[in-house]
Design a protein around this motif. Structure first.
Motif, PDB file in Angstrom:
ATOM      1  N   ALA A   1       0.832  -1.201   0.000  1.00 46.06           N
ATOM      2  CA  ALA A   1       0.000   0.000   0.000  1.00 46.06           C
ATOM      3  C   ALA A   1       0.869   1.254   0.000  1.00 46.06           C
ATOM      4  O   ALA A   1       0.586   2.223  -0.727  1.00 46.06           O
ATOM      5  CB  ALA A   1      -0.935  -0.011   1.206  1.00 46.06           C
ATOM      6  N   ALA A   2       1.923   1.245   0.809  1.00 47.65           N
ATOM      7  CA  ALA A   2       2.822   2.401   0.854  1.00 47.65           C
ATOM      8  C   ALA A   2       3.509   2.619  -0.487  1.00 47.65           C
ATOM      9  O   ALA A   2       3.744   3.763  -0.908  1.00 47.65           O
ATOM     10  CB  ALA A   2       3.866   2.210   1.949  1.00 47.65           C
ATOM     11  N   ALA A   3       3.824   1.512  -1.184  1.00 52.19           N
ATOM     12  CA  ALA A   3       4.529   1.609  -2.464  1.00 52.19           C
ATOM     13  C   ALA A   3       3.637   2.117  -3.589  1.00 52.19           C
ATOM     14  O   ALA A   3       4.118   2.351  -4.704  1.00 52.19           O
ATOM     15  CB  ALA A   3       5.106   0.244  -2.849  1.00 52.19           C
TER      16      ALA A   3
ATOM     17  N   ALA B   1       4.878   7.289  -5.193  1.00 50.24           N
ATOM     18  CA  ALA B   1       5.580   6.007  -5.148  1.00 50.24           C
ATOM     19  C   ALA B   1       4.998   5.024  -6.148  1.00 50.24           C
ATOM     20  O   ALA B   1       3.799   5.045  -6.438  1.00 50.24           O
ATOM     21  CB  ALA B   1       5.506   5.411  -3.742  1.00 50.24           C
ATOM     22  N   THR B   2       5.830   4.143  -6.647  1.00 50.06           N
ATOM     23  CA  THR B   2       5.385   3.022  -7.477  1.00 50.06           C
ATOM     24  C   THR B   2       6.113   1.775  -7.008  1.00 50.06           C
ATOM     25  O   THR B   2       7.273   1.850  -6.568  1.00 50.06           O
ATOM     26  CB  THR B   2       5.686   3.238  -8.968  1.00 50.06           C
ATOM     27  N   PRO B   3       5.466   0.612  -7.086  1.00 46.72           N
ATOM     28  CA  PRO B   3       6.145  -0.611  -6.684  1.00 46.72           C
ATOM     29  C   PRO B   3       7.441  -0.846  -7.459  1.00 46.72           C
ATOM     30  O   PRO B   3       8.456  -1.261  -6.869  1.00 46.72           O
ATOM     31  CB  PRO B   3       5.110  -1.696  -6.963  1.00 46.72           C
TER      32      PRO B   3
ATOM     33  N   ARG C   1       3.024 -10.899  -5.782  1.00 46.17           N
ATOM     34  CA  ARG C   1       3.654 -11.180  -7.081  1.00 46.17           C
ATOM     35  C   ARG C   1       3.517  -9.978  -8.019  1.00 46.17           C
ATOM     36  O   ARG C   1       4.443  -9.648  -8.764  1.00 46.17           O
ATOM     37  CB  ARG C   1       3.055 -12.433  -7.693  1.00 46.17           C
ATOM     38  N   GLU C   2       2.376  -9.319  -7.976  1.00 48.78           N
ATOM     39  CA  GLU C   2       2.171  -8.124  -8.796  1.00 48.78           C
ATOM     40  C   GLU C   2       3.165  -7.027  -8.420  1.00 48.78           C
ATOM     41  O   GLU C   2       3.723  -6.350  -9.289  1.00 48.78           O
ATOM     42  CB  GLU C   2       0.739  -7.635  -8.605  1.00 48.78           C
ATOM     43  N   ASN C   3       3.383  -6.832  -7.128  1.00 49.82           N
ATOM     44  CA  ASN C   3       4.277  -5.771  -6.672  1.00 49.82           C
ATOM     45  C   ASN C   3       5.735  -6.036  -7.016  1.00 49.82           C
ATOM     46  O   ASN C   3       6.500  -5.097  -7.231  1.00 49.82           O
ATOM     47  CB  ASN C   3       4.120  -5.563  -5.166  1.00 49.82           C
ATOM     48  N   PHE C   4       6.113  -7.300  -7.073  1.00 46.15           N
ATOM     49  CA  PHE C   4       7.510  -7.641  -7.365  1.00 46.15           C
ATOM     50  C   PHE C   4       7.718  -8.034  -8.832  1.00 46.15           C
ATOM     51  O   PHE C   4       8.804  -8.486  -9.200  1.00 46.15           O
ATOM     52  CB  PHE C   4       7.966  -8.782  -6.459  1.00 46.15           C
TER      53      PHE C   4
END
Length: 286
Positions: free
Chosen positions: A210-212, A217-219, A256-259
């Motif tokens: 959420a913070a990213a 910010a973007t992941p 998985r989406e964030n990384f």
């Protein structure tokens, strides 16, 4: 890629008489009352999500420092779980209590300083010398210590990393950094200052994701910066299920989406290999 290992999930028993509630902060967390998940439901969720094994983290906002339910779950299902216990680290007998819980199968410790039942307060315990015997016991046992805290305590973490250089310190939720300014994430300067301490690790959770995605910010930019600073071998994934809303499968998909922008080799560390380095008991059935 190997099946993912979850370093942060919670269980709540349906048997309140056998496992009485004693939450830190005086009241049980909302999630532990509205969407509790017991051992059987946790295993079913893991099977549905394809999660091989899980480090069960003591639900301090439900049970306080009585780790009995997690201990019994680990004893009953050592092929699926290891346990991370919680203690009152300022208690005179805290080091002895840690050794007793380790004898019951726990392989990690969590120090809980803030949470949803504490009205925004953070216990000032991390740099209290009365807690140092617990850190010494963790050092002797070779177990990691994860910290539930905010970025306000990062200077204390740096002191602990220097004082106990052999203890692997794992920051839950990346210590909840402020990322709204976006790249190069100057507001997270306290986090970047810890990179030189090789015994500090980061746990990514839905709070981190959420913070990213807040502000600028973007992941992709944040996690790329994090890997550049810390290396993927010091980052792991924790679902925070069921404290985090959604199914375990959905929470894994979110991670998985964030990384997704990271190389497959980095993702392998984050979803599997770092967890094994921290909690070797997750590696194989006993």
């Amino acid at each position: 890629m190997a099946s993912p290992l979850d370093t942060h999930a919670h269980i709540i028993s349906t048997d309140a008489a056998r496992y009485p509630r004693a939450p830190i902060g005086g009241r049980a967390s909302d999630w532990s009352q509205s969407r509790p998940v017991d051992v059987a439901a946790m295993i079913a969720a893991m099977d549905a999500a394809g999660v091989a094994r899980t480090a069960l983290v003591q639900a301090s906002t439900c049970y306080g420092h009585d780790n009995s339910y997690v201990a019994d779950a680990v004893a009953a299902h050592p092929d699926r779980f290891t346990g991370v216990c919680s203690l009152d680290v300022l208690a005179p007998d805290a080091a002895a209590a840690l050794r007793q819980w380790l004898a019951r199968g726990f392989t990690g410790l969590r120090i809980f300083t803030t949470g949803s039942t504490m009205a925004g307060q953070q216990l000032d315990v991390l740099d209290d010398p009365r807690s140092f015997p617990v850190w010494e016991a963790a050092d002797t046992a070779g177990i990691p210590v994860c910290l539930q805290m905010t970025a306000k305590a990062l200077p204390q973490v740096e002191m602990l990393a220097q004082r106990f250089p052999r203890v692997r310190i794992l920051l839950d939720h990346f210590a909840r950094p402020d990322l709204e300014d976006g790249p190069p994430y100057a507001r997270a300067a306290g986090l970047w200052a810890l990179t030189r301490h090789r015994n500090i690790f980061l746990k990514a959770s839905p709070h981190t994701f959420a913070a990213a995605k807040s502000g600028k910010a973007t992941p992709a930019s944040f996690f790329r910066r994090t890997v550049e600073e810390f290396g993927a071998a010091r980052i792991c994934w924790g679902s925070n299920f069921p404290a985090a809303e959604g199914t375990l499968a959905a929470l894994l998909a979110l991670a998985r989406e964030n990384f997704a922008s990271l190389p497959a080799s980095d993702q392998e560390w984050i979803f599997t290999k770092t967890a094994l380095a921290l909690y070797p008991a997750l590696g194989a059935a006993k």
